[in-house]
Design an enzyme around this catalytic site. Structure first.
Site, PDB file in Angstrom:
ATOM      1  N   GLY A  12      30.242  47.941  24.362  1.00  0.00           N
ATOM      2  CA  GLY A  12      30.725  46.656  23.294  1.00  0.00           C
ATOM      3  C   GLY A  12      30.147  45.049  24.263  1.00  0.00           C
ATOM      4  O   GLY A  12      29.895  44.635  25.650  1.00  0.00           O
ATOM      5  N   GLY A  14      30.625  42.412  24.073  1.00  0.00           N
ATOM      6  CA  GLY A  14      30.607  40.893  23.424  1.00  0.00           C
ATOM      7  C   GLY A  14      30.982  39.996  24.278  1.00  0.00           C
ATOM      8  O   GLY A  14      30.659  39.929  25.735  1.00  0.00           O
ATOM      9  N   ARG A  92      48.971  41.931  19.621  1.00  0.00           N
ATOM     10  CA  ARG A  92      47.332  43.221  20.161  1.00  0.00           C
ATOM     11  C   ARG A  92      47.505  44.443  19.094  1.00  0.00           C
ATOM     12  O   ARG A  92      46.983  44.481  18.647  1.00  0.00           O
ATOM     13  CB  ARG A  92      47.691  43.412  21.612  1.00  0.00           C
ATOM     14  CG  ARG A  92      47.883  42.300  22.619  1.00  0.00           C
ATOM     15  CD  ARG A  92      47.351  42.583  23.940  1.00  0.00           C
ATOM     16  NE  ARG A  92      47.001  41.540  24.908  1.00  0.00           N
ATOM     17  CZ  ARG A  92      48.254  41.005  25.695  1.00  0.00           C
ATOM     18  NH1 ARG A  92      49.384  40.643  24.409  1.00  0.00           N
ATOM     19  NH2 ARG A  92      47.831  39.599  25.801  1.00  0.00           N
ATOM     20  N   ARG A 155      47.278  36.984  36.888  1.00  0.00           N
ATOM     21  CA  ARG A 155      47.536  35.700  36.166  1.00  0.00           C
ATOM     22  C   ARG A 155      48.752  35.133  36.966  1.00  0.00           C
ATOM     23  O   ARG A 155      49.030  34.012  36.929  1.00  0.00           O
ATOM     24  CB  ARG A 155      47.824  35.931  34.137  1.00  0.00           C
ATOM     25  CG  ARG A 155      46.489  35.785  33.393  1.00  0.00           C
ATOM     26  CD  ARG A 155      46.658  35.999  32.238  1.00  0.00           C
ATOM     27  NE  ARG A 155      45.476  36.334  31.259  1.00  0.00           N
ATOM     28  CZ  ARG A 155      45.451  36.298  30.871  1.00  0.00           C
ATOM     29  NH1 ARG A 155      46.336  37.983  29.504  1.00  0.00           N
ATOM     30  NH2 ARG A 155      44.432  36.719  29.786  1.00  0.00           N
ATOM     31  N   HIS A 179      50.930  46.527  28.309  1.00  0.00           N
ATOM     32  CA  HIS A 179      50.080  45.444  28.293  1.00  0.00           C
ATOM     33  C   HIS A 179      50.788  44.295  27.456  1.00  0.00           C
ATOM     34  O   HIS A 179      50.092  44.722  26.006  1.00  0.00           O
ATOM     35  CB  HIS A 179      49.048  45.257  28.012  1.00  0.00           C
ATOM     36  CG  HIS A 179      47.700  44.242  28.485  1.00  0.00           C
ATOM     37  ND1 HIS A 179      47.643  43.288  28.619  1.00  0.00           N
ATOM     38  CD2 HIS A 179      46.871  43.726  27.656  1.00  0.00           C
ATOM     39  CE1 HIS A 179      46.681  42.318  29.247  1.00  0.00           C
ATOM     40  NE2 HIS A 179      46.627  42.260  27.966  1.00  0.00           N
TER      41      HIS A 179
HETATM   42  P1  A3D Z   1      33.952  40.866  21.073  1.00  0.00           P
HETATM   43  O1  A3D Z   1      33.481  39.674  21.227  1.00  0.00           O
HETATM   44  O2  A3D Z   1      34.072  40.728  19.618  1.00  0.00           O
HETATM   45  O3  A3D Z   1      33.199  41.447  21.562  1.00  0.00           O
HETATM   46  C1  A3D Z   1      34.023  43.636  21.306  1.00  0.00           C
HETATM   47  C2  A3D Z   1      32.136  43.647  20.867  1.00  0.00           C
HETATM   48  O4  A3D Z   1      32.062  44.932  20.145  1.00  0.00           O
HETATM   49  C3  A3D Z   1      31.042  43.492  19.636  1.00  0.00           C
HETATM   50  O5  A3D Z   1      29.857  43.125  20.061  1.00  0.00           O
HETATM   51  C4  A3D Z   1      30.825  44.384  18.696  1.00  0.00           C
HETATM   52  O6  A3D Z   1      29.442  44.707  18.226  1.00  0.00           O
HETATM   53  C5  A3D Z   1      31.448  45.679  19.453  1.00  0.00           C
HETATM   54  N1  A3D Z   1      31.965  46.934  18.922  1.00  0.00           N
HETATM   55  C6  A3D Z   1      32.048  47.365  17.476  1.00  0.00           C
HETATM   56  N2  A3D Z   1      31.666  47.897  17.230  1.00  0.00           N
HETATM   57  C7  A3D Z   1      31.044  49.236  18.347  1.00  0.00           C
HETATM   58  C8  A3D Z   1      30.631  50.070  18.748  1.00  0.00           C
HETATM   59  N3  A3D Z   1      31.437  51.534  17.861  1.00  0.00           N
HETATM   60  N4  A3D Z   1      30.226  50.575  19.379  1.00  0.00           N
HETATM   61  C9  A3D Z   1      29.935  49.513  20.901  1.00  0.00           C
HETATM   62  N5  A3D Z   1      30.093  48.113  20.183  1.00  0.00           N
HETATM   63  C10 A3D Z   1      31.274  48.061  19.405  1.00  0.00           C
HETATM   64  O7  A3D Z   1      35.424  41.004  21.899  1.00  0.00           O
HETATM   65  P2  A3D Z   1      36.103  40.374  22.940  1.00  0.00           P
HETATM   66  O8  A3D Z   1      34.597  41.065  23.900  1.00  0.00           O
HETATM   67  O9  A3D Z   1      36.005  39.591  23.029  1.00  0.00           O
HETATM   68  O10 A3D Z   1      36.947  41.616  23.256  1.00  0.00           O
HETATM   69  C11 A3D Z   1      37.179  43.364  23.572  1.00  0.00           C
HETATM   70  C12 A3D Z   1      37.699  43.666  23.283  1.00  0.00           C
HETATM   71  O11 A3D Z   1      38.876  44.024  24.584  1.00  0.00           O
HETATM   72  C13 A3D Z   1      39.204  43.529  22.198  1.00  0.00           C
HETATM   73  O12 A3D Z   1      39.907  44.803  21.932  1.00  0.00           O
HETATM   74  C14 A3D Z   1      40.037  42.320  23.001  1.00  0.00           C
HETATM   75  O13 A3D Z   1      41.340  42.569  22.403  1.00  0.00           O
HETATM   76  C15 A3D Z   1      40.498  43.188  24.236  1.00  0.00           C
HETATM   77  N6  A3D Z   1      40.502  42.233  25.611  1.00  0.00           N
HETATM   78  C16 A3D Z   1      41.205  43.271  26.561  1.00  0.00           C
HETATM   79  C17 A3D Z   1      42.396  42.889  27.930  1.00  0.00           C
HETATM   80  C18 A3D Z   1      42.994  43.374  28.598  1.00  0.00           C
HETATM   81  O14 A3D Z   1      43.190  42.466  29.218  1.00  0.00           O
HETATM   82  C19 A3D Z   1      43.350  44.644  28.323  1.00  0.00           C
HETATM   83  C20 A3D Z   1      41.889  41.387  27.834  1.00  0.00           C
HETATM   84  C21 A3D Z   1      40.603  41.001  26.519  1.00  0.00           C
HETATM   85  C22 A3D Z   1      39.579  41.636  26.011  1.00  0.00           C
END
Ligand code: A3D
Length: 312
Positions: A12, A14, A92, A155, A179
């Site tokens: 990922g 992102g 979530r 936090r 969480h």
């Molecule tokens: P985002 O910036 O949308 O990035 C997600 C990435 O995943 C994108 O680049 C997508 O292209 C990629 N992706 C989607 N499907 C696939 C796949 N099958 N294989 C590989 N890559 C793929 O999101 P983000 O980076 O802001 O957040 C990512 C996740 O982390 C989300 O589910 C958030 O809710 C989670 N998150 C959790 C916390 C915790 O404290 C647990 C904190 C912040 C974010």
């Protein structure tokens, strides 16, 4: 710290994945850092950008971006951030069904290339996603761990430090449980340089800090409108990865699989763990008060509902 000769994969590319890669380079936690995504061009471009910070960070390893899991082969730690993030108005839990499918597919790919890896799961809803990875991977429980408590506790420590007017690093505090809204920021155990915060702040001040901690993620989503927190979440994942890669045996609050600890069985839940080369090497169990135990039970019920919704 210098690179350990180890390999770290971040799935990922992102917001959170990019932050994690950035922190991994600046902290030099691995010799090889691989970013993976489904969208061709994104991991390659971001990895190239991050790799060019090497001369400024004193990083001697490599950062590559790819859509091919073969490039991840033999990773020591894999961080999963692939999936959708929250938008305003979304809980979530709303993410659950979409992210289960993504996380299943990602896990199969990781297992095929890195059968000995420790997997750190970040994708939300974390307590259900970490269970999904555990079930799909077939890995032993110690090699699958969820990131949430490190962030929630950071936090909590930040808000406590602000209220006390002290250095955040001198504040020690623990958030346990899910969480989500039922998380448990423990006031009894929070301290500043060993002094209990319950003796330094009023009940009302502490209640407000606990409330803000519980909704800390939502507060950021409200501001951003198009995504959720990413800078500190990326760092928290690296804090955990570093403890594994360098066998630091840090005691960090993580979502770990419980088999009787704290009287809880068969779920992943945020508890203090010792993180080392083997992943979750030990769960640090301690006596809870009646009130804390009841609050933790609420977390367990909420996690069980999420896990049931995964269909696993
Ligand atoms: P985002 O910036 O949308 O990035 C997600 C990435 O995943 C994108 O680049 C997508 O292209 C990629 N992706 C989607 N499907 C696939 C796949 N099958 N294989 C590989 N890559 C793929 O999101 P983000 O980076 O802001 O957040 C990512 C996740 O982390 C989300 O589910 C958030 O809710 C989670 N998150 C959790 C916390 C915790 O404290 C647990 C904190 C912040 C974010």
């Amino acid at each position: 710290m210098s690179e350990s000769g180890k390999k770290l994969t971040i799935v990922g590319a992102g917001a959170v994945g990019t932050s994690a890669a950035h922190w991994a380079v600046s902290r030099k936690v691995a010799q090889e850092i691989v970013m993976v995504d489904v969208v061709d061009g994104i991991p390659q471009g971001k990895a190239l950008d991050i790799s060019q910070s090497a001369p400024l960070c004193g990083f001697h390893g490599s950062v590559i971006g790819t859509c091919d899991y073969k490039d991840t082969a033999g990773s020591d730690v894999v961080i999963i951030t692939a999936g959708l993030a929250r938008k305003p108005g979304m809980s979530r839990d709303d993410l659950l069904s979409k992210n289960v499918e993504i996380v299943k597919q990602v896990t199969e790919n990781i297992v095929s290339q890195s059968p000995e890896a420790v997997i750190v799961v970040v994708t939300n809803p974390i307590d259900a996603m970490v269970y999904t990875v555990f079930k799909v991977s077939g890995f032993p429980k110690n090699r699958v761990v969820g990131m949430a408590g490190v962030l929630d506790s950071a936090r909590y420590r930040t808000f406590l430090a602000k209220a006390l007017g002290v250095a955040p690093r001198d504040v020690t505090a623990l958030v346990m449980g899910i969480h989500g809204d039922n998380m448990l920021p423990l006031t009894r155990l929070a301290s500043v340089a060993g002094v209990p915060v319950e003796q330094l702040l009023s009940k009302q001040q502490l209640e407000e800090i606990v409330r803000r901690t519980k909704y800390g993620g939502g507060e950021i989503v409200q501001h951003l409108k198009t995504g959720s927190a990413f800078t500190t979440p990326g760092l928290c994942a690296i804090e955990m990865a570093q403890s594994v890669l360098f066998d630091e045996k840090r005691v960090l609050p993580c979502a770990a699989y419980l088999e009787g600890e704290f009287g809880i069985d068969g779920v992943f839940l945020g508890v203090p763990v010792v993180l080392g080369r083997g992943g979750v090497e030990r769960i640090v169990e301690f006596e809870l008060t009646e009130q804390e135990r009841a609050a933790l039970e609420k977390s367990v019920e909420a996690v069980k509902k999420q896990v049931a919704a995964t269909g696993l």
